[in-house]
Design an enzyme around this catalytic site. Sequence first.
Site, PDB file in Angstrom:
ATOM      1  N   GLN A  10       0.826  -1.194   0.000  1.00 48.41           N
ATOM      2  CA  GLN A  10       0.000   0.000   0.000  1.00 48.41           C
ATOM      3  C   GLN A  10       0.867   1.253   0.000  1.00 48.41           C
ATOM      4  O   GLN A  10       1.886   1.325   0.672  1.00 48.41           O
ATOM      5  CB  GLN A  10      -0.920  -0.008   1.222  1.00 48.41           C
ATOM      6  CG  GLN A  10      -2.065   0.977   1.129  1.00 48.41           C
ATOM      7  CD  GLN A  10      -3.120   0.716   2.171  1.00 48.41           C
ATOM      8  OE1 GLN A  10      -3.116  -0.327   2.834  1.00 48.41           O
ATOM      9  NE2 GLN A  10      -4.038   1.644   2.337  1.00 48.41           N
ATOM     10  N   SER A  96       3.889  -6.228   2.914  1.00 44.80           N
ATOM     11  CA  SER A  96       2.563  -6.177   3.523  1.00 44.80           C
ATOM     12  C   SER A  96       1.526  -6.791   2.587  1.00 44.80           C
ATOM     13  O   SER A  96       1.583  -7.999   2.330  1.00 44.80           O
ATOM     14  CB  SER A  96       2.218  -4.729   3.899  1.00 44.80           C
ATOM     15  OG  SER A  96       1.072  -4.670   4.701  1.00 44.80           O
ATOM     16  N   LEU A  97       0.594  -6.010   2.024  1.00 43.42           N
ATOM     17  CA  LEU A  97      -0.404  -6.630   1.142  1.00 43.42           C
ATOM     18  C   LEU A  97       0.255  -7.291  -0.064  1.00 43.42           C
ATOM     19  O   LEU A  97      -0.308  -8.209  -0.671  1.00 43.42           O
ATOM     20  CB  LEU A  97      -1.445  -5.605   0.689  1.00 43.42           C
ATOM     21  CG  LEU A  97      -1.164  -4.751  -0.542  1.00 43.42           C
ATOM     22  CD1 LEU A  97      -1.675  -5.433  -1.803  1.00 43.42           C
ATOM     23  CD2 LEU A  97      -1.784  -3.385  -0.421  1.00 43.42           C
ATOM     24  N   ARG A 121      -9.648  -7.601   3.543  1.00 40.58           N
ATOM     25  CA  ARG A 121      -8.597  -7.137   4.458  1.00 40.58           C
ATOM     26  C   ARG A 121      -8.678  -5.621   4.616  1.00 40.58           C
ATOM     27  O   ARG A 121      -8.624  -5.085   5.732  1.00 40.58           O
ATOM     28  CB  ARG A 121      -7.233  -7.552   3.906  1.00 40.58           C
ATOM     29  CG  ARG A 121      -6.011  -7.169   4.735  1.00 40.58           C
ATOM     30  CD  ARG A 121      -4.772  -7.660   3.992  1.00 40.58           C
ATOM     31  NE  ARG A 121      -3.537  -7.507   4.739  1.00 40.58           N
ATOM     32  CZ  ARG A 121      -2.679  -6.498   4.598  1.00 40.58           C
ATOM     33  NH1 ARG A 121      -2.969  -5.518   3.736  1.00 40.58           N
ATOM     34  NH2 ARG A 121      -1.558  -6.449   5.283  1.00 40.58           N
ATOM     35  N   HIS A 205      -0.426  -2.866  11.239  1.00 42.08           N
ATOM     36  CA  HIS A 205       0.630  -3.691  11.822  1.00 42.08           C
ATOM     37  C   HIS A 205       0.900  -3.315  13.288  1.00 42.08           C
ATOM     38  O   HIS A 205       2.039  -3.188  13.714  1.00 42.08           O
ATOM     39  CB  HIS A 205       1.905  -3.612  10.982  1.00 42.08           C
ATOM     40  CG  HIS A 205       1.691  -4.014   9.556  1.00 42.08           C
ATOM     41  ND1 HIS A 205       1.404  -5.313   9.201  1.00 42.08           N
ATOM     42  CD2 HIS A 205       1.671  -3.289   8.416  1.00 42.08           C
ATOM     43  CE1 HIS A 205       1.241  -5.367   7.887  1.00 42.08           C
ATOM     44  NE2 HIS A 205       1.379  -4.165   7.391  1.00 42.08           N
ATOM     45  N   GLN A 254       0.216 -11.305  10.198  1.00 36.38           N
ATOM     46  CA  GLN A 254       0.810 -10.115   9.601  1.00 36.38           C
ATOM     47  C   GLN A 254       0.076  -8.832   9.983  1.00 36.38           C
ATOM     48  O   GLN A 254       0.687  -7.761  10.104  1.00 36.38           O
ATOM     49  CB  GLN A 254       0.816 -10.287   8.070  1.00 36.38           C
ATOM     50  CG  GLN A 254       1.542  -9.219   7.290  1.00 36.38           C
ATOM     51  CD  GLN A 254       0.980  -9.078   5.894  1.00 36.38           C
ATOM     52  OE1 GLN A 254      -0.050  -8.449   5.695  1.00 36.38           O
ATOM     53  NE2 GLN A 254       1.648  -9.676   4.923  1.00 36.38           N
TER      54      GLN A 254
END
Length: 311
Positions: A10, A96-97, A121, A205, A254
């Site tokens: 992102q 991340s994503l 998500r 996170h 995560q």
Amino acid sequence: MKTALLFPGQGAQHIGMGKDLCDAYPQARTVFDQADELLGFSLSKVCFDGPEAELNRTDVSQPAILVHSWAVVEVLKTTGNGRALLDRGLVAAGLSLGEYSALAAAGALAWQDACRLVRKRGQFMQQACDVQPSTMASIVGLDDDKLEAAIAPAREKGIVVLANFNAPGQVAISGDRAAIEEAMRLAKAAGAKLTVPLAVAGAFHSPLMEPAREKLAAEIETTQFQSPNIGVIANVDAMEHRNPAKLKDNLVQQLTAPVLWAKSMAVLVEQGYDEFVELGPGTVLAGLLKRVARSATRTSIGKADEVAAQL
């Protein structure tokens, strides 16, 4: 050369993303069309034309980045040279994503399922952000231990954690707004070169994402995963994984765990990886790699001309 395939996270989204790909390659257009149908709204229109506020929404930017990355993969598959580039990849990693994109590229997860999951998500993360005002900030110029010590007193004002270890001396912190503001002040006083608030919906996170983690776990549990063709580096432990159950668990953990991106890249360099190919919008990952692997070959492939150069 040992080649690693990298997928952005992102923040890589921008107005116009993917439009030149779709104009030049019908395979890319097909991916965006399928995503529009799958998601139930015109993701392609938001990517191509905005508005920016809509594209930057967490539940929109996440599938947008994944779909752009997958469109690049699909176009590369159409020629021998493009397939050879993908086949050189011995491991995949995503920020991340981007880990969902990496899993799709590795064959562990259908890209359509990955797209559906990152849409969920993003929705769950946004819901968690709406419950409690929170944010993130980038801190540049302090090593990890010094930063941790500097911001510790800010925890009197709320949650604040080191969330994204992006590169040596470049860490994103995450938590309650008041605590983040205090942590930025403390980090600056401790010698940080730069403290920058991030334009995100909330404290990704961090423990504040626990409600989202619980909801996402249920979605992931009912999604089919299989053993990947190549290993996938997990954000949560910077280790290579192939077991489907563990791949699922990594994605669940995560959401509330730190992203160990700098360590992931350092581990790959130690293992002899010297070519890194970034697939998707932007050049963020190639830029971060300069801090870890300056001598490595770094290639970003996201625009139509960048794709054409590989075909």
